[in-house]
Design an enzyme around this catalytic site. Structure first.
Site, PDB file in Angstrom:
ATOM      1  N   ASP A  63       1.562  -8.369  -1.028  1.00  0.00           N
ATOM      2  CA  ASP A  63       0.309  -7.600  -0.954  1.00  0.00           C
ATOM      3  C   ASP A  63      -0.387  -7.765  -2.299  1.00  0.00           C
ATOM      4  OD1 ASP A  63      -1.664  -5.650  -0.134  1.00  0.00           O
ATOM      5  OD2 ASP A  63      -0.603  -4.142  -1.301  1.00  0.00           O
ATOM      6  N   SER A  64      -1.645  -7.343  -2.357  1.00  0.00           N
ATOM      7  CA  SER A  64      -2.370  -7.354  -3.623  1.00  0.00           C
ATOM      8  C   SER A  64      -1.702  -6.454  -4.661  1.00  0.00           C
ATOM      9  CB  SER A  64      -3.796  -6.846  -3.405  1.00  0.00           C
ATOM     10  OG  SER A  64      -3.762  -5.513  -2.936  1.00  0.00           O
ATOM     11  N   CYS A  97      -1.179  -7.024   3.879  1.00  0.00           N
ATOM     12  CA  CYS A  97      -2.481  -6.736   3.278  1.00  0.00           C
ATOM     13  C   CYS A  97      -3.563  -7.156   4.268  1.00  0.00           C
ATOM     14  CB  CYS A  97      -2.601  -7.532   1.986  1.00  0.00           C
ATOM     15  SG  CYS A  97      -4.205  -7.388   1.167  1.00  0.00           S
ATOM     16  N   GLU A 144      -2.036   2.328  -7.080  1.00  0.00           N
ATOM     17  CA  GLU A 144      -1.356   1.472  -8.069  1.00  0.00           C
ATOM     18  C   GLU A 144      -0.883   2.295  -9.261  1.00  0.00           C
ATOM     19  OE1 GLU A 144      -0.733  -1.997  -8.064  1.00  0.00           O
ATOM     20  OE2 GLU A 144      -1.274  -1.802  -5.955  1.00  0.00           O
ATOM     21  N   CYS A 190      -6.181  -0.380   5.247  1.00  0.00           N
ATOM     22  CA  CYS A 190      -5.720  -1.027   4.013  1.00  0.00           C
ATOM     23  C   CYS A 190      -4.331  -0.469   3.765  1.00  0.00           C
ATOM     24  CB  CYS A 190      -6.662  -0.675   2.868  1.00  0.00           C
ATOM     25  SG  CYS A 190      -6.011  -0.991   1.214  1.00  0.00           S
ATOM     26  N   HIS A 231      -2.654   0.218   1.257  1.00  0.00           N
ATOM     27  CA  HIS A 231      -2.467   1.242   0.218  1.00  0.00           C
ATOM     28  C   HIS A 231      -2.654   2.660   0.784  1.00  0.00           C
ATOM     29  CE1 HIS A 231      -2.818  -2.139  -2.585  1.00  0.00           C
ATOM     30  NE2 HIS A 231      -2.475  -1.346  -3.572  1.00  0.00           N
TER      31      HIS A 231
END
Ligand code: DGL
Length: 269
Positions: A13-14, A76, A154, A186, A188
């Site tokens: 994932d990012s 992602c 994050e 998303c 996240h």
């Protein structure tokens, strides 16, 4: 070299968002070895060009394949939209991607209004337009990009005042239009589910795709005879292209137990 059923599954994932998908994969496939790369040195993907995301997706996939990965999961939505077709054309192993849960949301809504929270990249993609064409008929789909939210996850800030203010700002237009179902488009965002639920209230359903991706991965591995025959519980390994100390702290929190995180080696950063 043909992939081996004993090989691990590579997931990227990012950043740390894909851990929400890794959780579902672990639950669905308890005997598999799982490799996870958080590309936190390049997060967010949401405001990057498709070309940039394709280069990162190629590099991370090559890294995972060098570790013996028998399949790759793009955990992602943004990277799937930008790079899934390219990865499938480039590599022989199964590539499993993901997309916002528009289909189940349009089936579930009673108000006829569905909200989609996702990145700018996902919402602007041809893949998302095709998804709306296929499943968005007969309902109103209200989309909302959420810049800044992945960064909060994050940083491990799942419920602080800044995160709450962003969630309030991004969900308000959906609620004003009458959405009773909101897609967490998303990876996240599932980590913000308790906060989002608190902000939107109990009458609004929140839908994400982690469990569906894990089921799809199982089907794909089964079809290719690649399910692990190991009788013992599988383990996980973690890498990051970002700050190691922060990754160690945040991944340990999000994964729910102490983990050791390694740096992504230089050629793949
Ligand atoms: N986790 C990513 C997704 O599912 C995107 C977050 C980002 O912008 O990097 O779309």
């Amino acid at each position: 070299m043909a992939p081996s059923a004993y090989g691990p599954i590579g997931v990227f994932d990012s950043g740390v968002g894909g851990l929400s998908v890794l959780r579902d994969i672990r639950a669905a496939l308890p005997h598999e070895t799982l490799l996870y790369v958080a590309d936190s040195g390049h997060v967010p993907y949401g405001n990057k060009t498709p070309g940039y995301i394709q280069q990162r997706s190629l590099a991370l996939s090559r890294f995972l394949l060098a570790q013996g990965a028998k399949a790759i999961v793009i955990a992602c939505n943004t990277a799937t939209a930008a790079a899934a077709a390219l990865l499938r054309a480039t590599f022989d192993v199964p590539i499993v991607g993901m997309e916002p849960a528009v289909k189940p949301a349009t089936a579930a809504t009673r108000s006829g209004v569905v909200g989609v929270l996702a990145t700018v990249g996902t919402l602007q993609s041809a893949r998302f337009a095709a998804l709306l064409d296929r499943f968005g008929q007969g309902v109103t789909v209200v989309t909302q990009p959420c810049p800044g939210l992945p960064e909060q996850v994050e940083a491990g800030d799942l419920d602080g005042p800044t995160t709450r203010a962003l969630v309030e700002r991004y969900t308000r237009p959906l609620l004003e239009r009458g959405a009773d179902t909101i897609v967490l488009g998303c990876t996240h965002y599932p980590f913000l589910r308790p906060l989002i639920a608190d902000v939107v209230g109990p009458a609004v359903a929140l839908i994400d795709t982690g469990a569906a991706v894990a089921r799809q991965l199982r089907r794909v591995l089964e079809a290719r005879d690649l399910l692990s025959p190991a009788p013992t519980p599988g383990s996980e390994r973690f890498w990051t292209s970002g700050d190691l100390v922060q990754a160690q702290r945040v991944i340990t929190t999000l994964w729910g137990r102490p983990v050791e995180v390694q740096p992504v080696p230089a050629p793949y950063r």
